[in-house]
Design an enzyme around this catalytic site. Structure first.
Site, mmCIF file in Angstrom:
data_model
loop_
_atom_site.group_PDB
_atom_site.id
_atom_site.type_symbol
_atom_site.label_atom_id
_atom_site.label_comp_id
_atom_site.label_asym_id
_atom_site.label_seq_id
_atom_site.Cartn_x
_atom_site.Cartn_y
_atom_site.Cartn_z
ATOM 1 N N GLU A 69 0.849 -1.191 0.000
ATOM 2 C CA GLU A 69 0.000 0.000 0.000
ATOM 3 C C GLU A 69 0.882 1.238 0.000
ATOM 4 O OE1 GLU A 69 -2.709 2.646 -0.190
ATOM 5 O OE2 GLU A 69 -3.474 0.593 -0.048
ATOM 6 N N ASN A 96 5.297 1.536 -3.860
ATOM 7 C CA ASN A 96 4.570 1.760 -5.099
ATOM 8 C C ASN A 96 4.648 0.509 -5.972
ATOM 9 O OD1 ASN A 96 3.735 2.723 -7.728
ATOM 10 N ND2 ASN A 96 4.193 4.799 -7.046
ATOM 11 N N ASP A 118 -8.236 1.631 -7.706
ATOM 12 C CA ASP A 118 -8.748 2.913 -8.201
ATOM 13 C C ASP A 118 -9.080 2.763 -9.685
ATOM 14 O OD1 ASP A 118 -9.115 5.580 -9.073
ATOM 15 O OD2 ASP A 118 -7.730 6.328 -7.545
ATOM 16 N N LYS A 122 -11.170 8.417 -16.163
ATOM 17 C CA LYS A 122 -10.898 9.242 -17.338
ATOM 18 C C LYS A 122 -9.921 8.529 -18.271
ATOM 19 C CE LYS A 122 -11.801 13.604 -14.979
ATOM 20 N NZ LYS A 122 -11.268 14.928 -14.573
ATOM 21 N N ASP A 154 -16.031 -3.416 -7.811
ATOM 22 C CA ASP A 154 -17.464 -3.129 -7.934
ATOM 23 C C ASP A 154 -17.722 -2.266 -9.165
ATOM 24 O OD1 ASP A 154 -16.133 -0.843 -6.636
ATOM 25 O OD2 ASP A 154 -18.148 0.011 -6.591
ATOM 26 N N GLU A 192 -12.888 -4.158 2.988
ATOM 27 C CA GLU A 192 -13.758 -3.139 3.590
ATOM 28 C C GLU A 192 -14.669 -2.524 2.534
ATOM 29 O OE1 GLU A 192 -10.057 -3.476 6.077
ATOM 30 O OE2 GLU A 192 -10.420 -3.186 3.929
ATOM 31 N N GLU A 194 -15.572 -3.821 -0.298
ATOM 32 C CA GLU A 194 -16.505 -4.825 -0.805
ATOM 33 C C GLU A 194 -17.752 -4.910 0.063
ATOM 34 O OE1 GLU A 194 -16.444 -9.590 -2.031
ATOM 35 O OE2 GLU A 194 -14.611 -8.553 -1.389
#
Length: 212
Positions: A69, A96, A118, A122, A154, A192, A194
């Protein structure tokens, strides 16, 4: 979602070297020595607050897990979970995903998990998506031959994009669910996000893909 800044997070991560990998580049090629065993290594990229990675570690003690993370203020919550559960087979890496080749040799990682990444909706931000071809090349370089990526989201747009990206890269689609929570899939560990999205009635998408 904007995360609350936690200026103390870095110090807390530094204070727990038994759980947080401080210099992952120094472990490249020697992860079995780091864990003290030859168990498979699974990584989750974007581990968030750690519900998934700790759940998987508790369920599978013969697998080593690394939660990766970038945000210190987020990963510190995952650290709290590990401390509370005292799980020896899960570690955290504040790093990263673009740098994974610096941390792992070819075949040192046995599986990659991407959960609720994420979506970068765009079009001009497509290269930032963790299922973009550049990232698929990075994962291929640390996974064994025929290594797998397990992906959940999702976001229908990201899922459709990712299936196309996997296919165009030449990967095999071994499993695809367009409604995970209403499928016959067993052993799902929720994140979390989900739980939050499914409670609102959102459909959860999942796939397992494999390099040829």
């Amino acid at each position: 979602m904007r995360q609350r800044n936690k200026p103390w997070a870095k110090q807390k991560l530094d204070d727990h070297p038994q759980y947080v990998i401080s210099s992952p580049d120094s472990q490249k090629g020697s992860w079995s020595d780091y864990f003290g065993n030859d168990h498979p290594v699974h990584i989750e990229i974007g581990t968030g607050k750690g519900r998934f990675i700790t759940g998987m570690a508790a369920q599978n003690p013969a697998i080593n897990y690394i939660g990766i993370e970038l945000a210190e203020s987020v990963i510190v919550s995952a650290l709290d979970r590990i401390i509370e559960q005292e799980l020896p087979n899960v570690k955290l890496m504040n790093a990263n995903a673009e740098d994974l080749r610096d941390f792992f040799e070819k075949g040192e990682v046995d599986r990659v998990y991407l959960n609720f990444s994420d979506p970068w909706p765009k079009k001009r931000h497509a290269k930032r998506r963790l299922t973009y071809k550049t990232f698929l090349s990075i994962y291929e370089d640390i996974l064994p031959e025929h290594g797998e990526i397990h992906f959940k989201t999702d976001n229908q747009g990201l899922f459709e994009y990712s299936l196309t990206s996997f296919s165009e890269y030449g990967m095999l689609l071994n499993y695809v669910s367009l409604d995970l929570h209403n499928s016959d899939y067993e052993g799902n560990i929720m994140t979390e996000y989900e739980e939050k999205f499914s409670n609102k009635g959102s459909r959860i998408y999942r796939c397992e893909v494999q390099y040829r």
